[in-house]
Design a protein around this motif. Sequence first.
Motif, mmCIF file in Angstrom:
data_model
loop_
_atom_site.group_PDB
_atom_site.id
_atom_site.type_symbol
_atom_site.label_atom_id
_atom_site.label_comp_id
_atom_site.label_asym_id
_atom_site.label_seq_id
_atom_site.Cartn_x
_atom_site.Cartn_y
_atom_site.Cartn_z
ATOM 1 N N LEU A 153 0.837 -1.211 0.000
ATOM 2 C CA LEU A 153 0.000 0.000 0.000
ATOM 3 C C LEU A 153 0.872 1.262 0.000
ATOM 4 O O LEU A 153 0.626 2.206 -0.762
ATOM 5 N N GLU A 154 1.890 1.246 0.846
ATOM 6 C CA GLU A 154 2.789 2.404 0.926
ATOM 7 C C GLU A 154 3.529 2.608 -0.397
ATOM 8 O O GLU A 154 3.685 3.735 -0.871
ATOM 9 N N LYS A 171 -5.345 16.543 -6.974
ATOM 10 C CA LYS A 171 -5.426 15.687 -5.790
ATOM 11 C C LYS A 171 -4.845 14.320 -6.146
ATOM 12 O O LYS A 171 -5.326 13.671 -7.084
ATOM 13 N N THR A 172 -3.822 13.941 -5.403
ATOM 14 C CA THR A 172 -3.189 12.657 -5.740
ATOM 15 C C THR A 172 -4.001 11.502 -5.165
ATOM 16 O O THR A 172 -4.775 11.660 -4.228
ATOM 17 N N ARG A 173 -3.750 10.320 -5.761
ATOM 18 C CA ARG A 173 -4.458 9.122 -5.295
ATOM 19 C C ARG A 173 -4.059 8.800 -3.848
ATOM 20 O O ARG A 173 -4.858 8.325 -3.053
ATOM 21 N N GLU A 176 -6.102 10.775 -1.419
ATOM 22 C CA GLU A 176 -7.450 10.210 -1.257
ATOM 23 C C GLU A 176 -7.421 9.016 -0.307
ATOM 24 O O GLU A 176 -8.276 8.860 0.562
ATOM 25 N N LEU A 177 -6.391 8.187 -0.501
ATOM 26 C CA LEU A 177 -6.256 6.987 0.320
ATOM 27 C C LEU A 177 -6.011 7.353 1.793
ATOM 28 O O LEU A 177 -6.629 6.795 2.702
ATOM 29 N N ALA A 180 -9.120 8.627 3.372
ATOM 30 C CA ALA A 180 -10.032 7.522 3.738
ATOM 31 C C ALA A 180 -9.543 6.818 4.992
ATOM 32 O O ALA A 180 -10.332 6.459 5.866
ATOM 33 N N MET A 181 -8.230 6.658 5.084
ATOM 34 C CA MET A 181 -7.666 5.957 6.242
ATOM 35 C C MET A 181 -7.896 6.737 7.532
ATOM 36 O O MET A 181 -8.161 6.160 8.584
ATOM 37 N N SER A 183 -10.273 8.963 8.117
ATOM 38 C CA SER A 183 -11.658 9.286 8.470
ATOM 39 C C SER A 183 -12.133 8.361 9.577
ATOM 40 O O SER A 183 -11.800 7.186 9.623
ATOM 41 N N LYS A 184 -12.947 8.944 10.458
ATOM 42 C CA LYS A 184 -13.326 8.230 11.684
ATOM 43 C C LYS A 184 -14.369 7.150 11.447
ATOM 44 O O LYS A 184 -14.341 6.089 12.045
ATOM 45 N N ASP A 185 -15.352 7.474 10.592
ATOM 46 C CA ASP A 185 -16.439 6.501 10.422
ATOM 47 C C ASP A 185 -15.944 5.291 9.653
ATOM 48 O O ASP A 185 -15.614 5.363 8.477
ATOM 49 N N SER A 186 -15.898 4.179 10.363
ATOM 50 C CA SER A 186 -15.359 2.971 9.748
ATOM 51 C C SER A 186 -16.452 2.209 9.023
ATOM 52 O O SER A 186 -17.601 2.177 9.444
ATOM 53 N N LYS A 187 -16.052 1.605 7.918
ATOM 54 C CA LYS A 187 -17.027 0.805 7.162
ATOM 55 C C LYS A 187 -17.163 -0.552 7.832
ATOM 56 O O LYS A 187 -16.206 -1.104 8.325
ATOM 57 N N ASN A 188 -18.392 -1.042 7.836
ATOM 58 C CA ASN A 188 -18.593 -2.385 8.377
ATOM 59 C C ASN A 188 -18.764 -3.371 7.239
ATOM 60 O O ASN A 188 -19.781 -3.395 6.572
ATOM 61 N N ASN B 20 -15.327 -7.228 12.988
ATOM 62 C CA ASN B 20 -14.467 -6.724 11.927
ATOM 63 C C ASN B 20 -13.024 -7.110 12.238
ATOM 64 O O ASN B 20 -12.428 -6.587 13.180
ATOM 65 N N ARG B 25 -6.773 0.560 10.693
ATOM 66 C CA ARG B 25 -6.227 1.555 9.750
ATOM 67 C C ARG B 25 -6.673 1.265 8.315
ATOM 68 O O ARG B 25 -6.767 2.186 7.497
ATOM 69 N N ASN B 28 -11.221 1.614 6.262
ATOM 70 C CA ASN B 28 -11.893 2.574 5.385
ATOM 71 C C ASN B 28 -11.434 2.509 3.936
ATOM 72 O O ASN B 28 -12.058 3.128 3.083
ATOM 73 N N MET B 32 -11.869 0.427 -2.118
ATOM 74 C CA MET B 32 -11.195 1.414 -2.979
ATOM 75 C C MET B 32 -10.306 0.665 -3.970
ATOM 76 O O MET B 32 -9.850 -0.443 -3.694
ATOM 77 N N ARG B 148 -6.058 7.365 -13.450
ATOM 78 C CA ARG B 148 -6.523 8.100 -12.262
ATOM 79 C C ARG B 148 -7.178 7.160 -11.243
ATOM 80 O O ARG B 148 -7.136 7.383 -10.046
#
Lengths: 189, 174
Positions: A153-154, A171-173, A176-177, A180-181, A183-188, B20, B25, B28, B32, B148
């Motif tokens: 990922l890195e 805005k670089t990819r 965006e990543l 997303a990382m 942001s507080k609201d986690s996806k379930n 989960n 980390r 989210n 993607m 992109r």
Amino acid sequence: MARQGTVRNDVLMREEIDVSVTVPMSAGALYPLVSAATSTVENLVGLTKFTAETCVQLASEASKSATNEVLDRVVPPLFSAIISRVDLTEIVLKNVDVNAIVAQTQLDPIIDRIPMTEIADYVIEEIDLPTLVRESTGGVADDILGLLRFQALETDNFLSTVVDRVLFRKKTRAQELDQAMDSKDSKNL
Amino acid sequence: MSSFKEFRSTHWAGEPLKFNTIPERARNIQGMTAGFTSRFISVLVDIALIAMFVLCAYGLWVFMRYVLSVFYDIPQLSGVPLLIIGYVLMWFYWTWSWATGGKTLGNLLMGLRVQMISGESLSLGPSALRALFSVVFPVGLGWAIINRNNRSIQDVLLRTQVVYDWTPLASKLQ
């Protein structure tokens, strides 16, 4: 005395004679009158009885309702005034053997009413048991897998950032990543 | 930290709890589109897997040939047929894997899933086409560096995408 008796005998005799002559004619006419009179009397007695009972009942209900109304208005404030001046907890603690009550209490019905599964689920979620299990048993394999994925990922981030900057993207990819990382609201999933 | 009351308002009795297991980390970024490196490593793993399989089969072939050469005349396999077998196996493997869950072993290792842009799984047709494209023109993956949305040439042409999906396989089988 004898004379009176004689007279009475005469009268009686005369009445008997009269009756023997008139009975066959007046009996039929008297029966309806008698039965009507009887039924009227009976009805009157029934009505009177019913009226009396109803009156008594009404009076009783009215008195009950009045009493209840008075009690409803007077007792709660009175009781609350008394209660507010008394430390009930202290009284109970002093005078009631709570342990004895608990010892005699049937616990099974209480336990049956407790949502045990939900409590267990709640505890599992609160202490984050999956993470604990994963950390204690997952071991090296999971760590290596996570490390490999994060490193890839890195590297992706680095590579895409270079390319996006060369191509003058606003805005670089990677941004965006990262967004997303963080942001507080986690996806379930 | 939520109270039991709050917990009960969001969960109802008998509902199985979903845990989960994905690291916090990375939660989210699930769904993607995945970058080039992850996908490249995944492809390398798949190729290595098929190569190992072909080499093992070749080893077995040589051994059988050596043992049975006394009775039968078994032809020797040269490099080209082996390569073709490898390519065909690769094609089959990718087609089958993407059509049945969207994950090859390499994808599973790197936490990736191949899907349509709409999010649906690939059916057999698009899966076979994508696999064929990937086998014949693997360089197409390089376009993911520039695109992109991290999409390779086969992705762009077939309206597919590769997304992060770190969900453990076990939880999908339940």
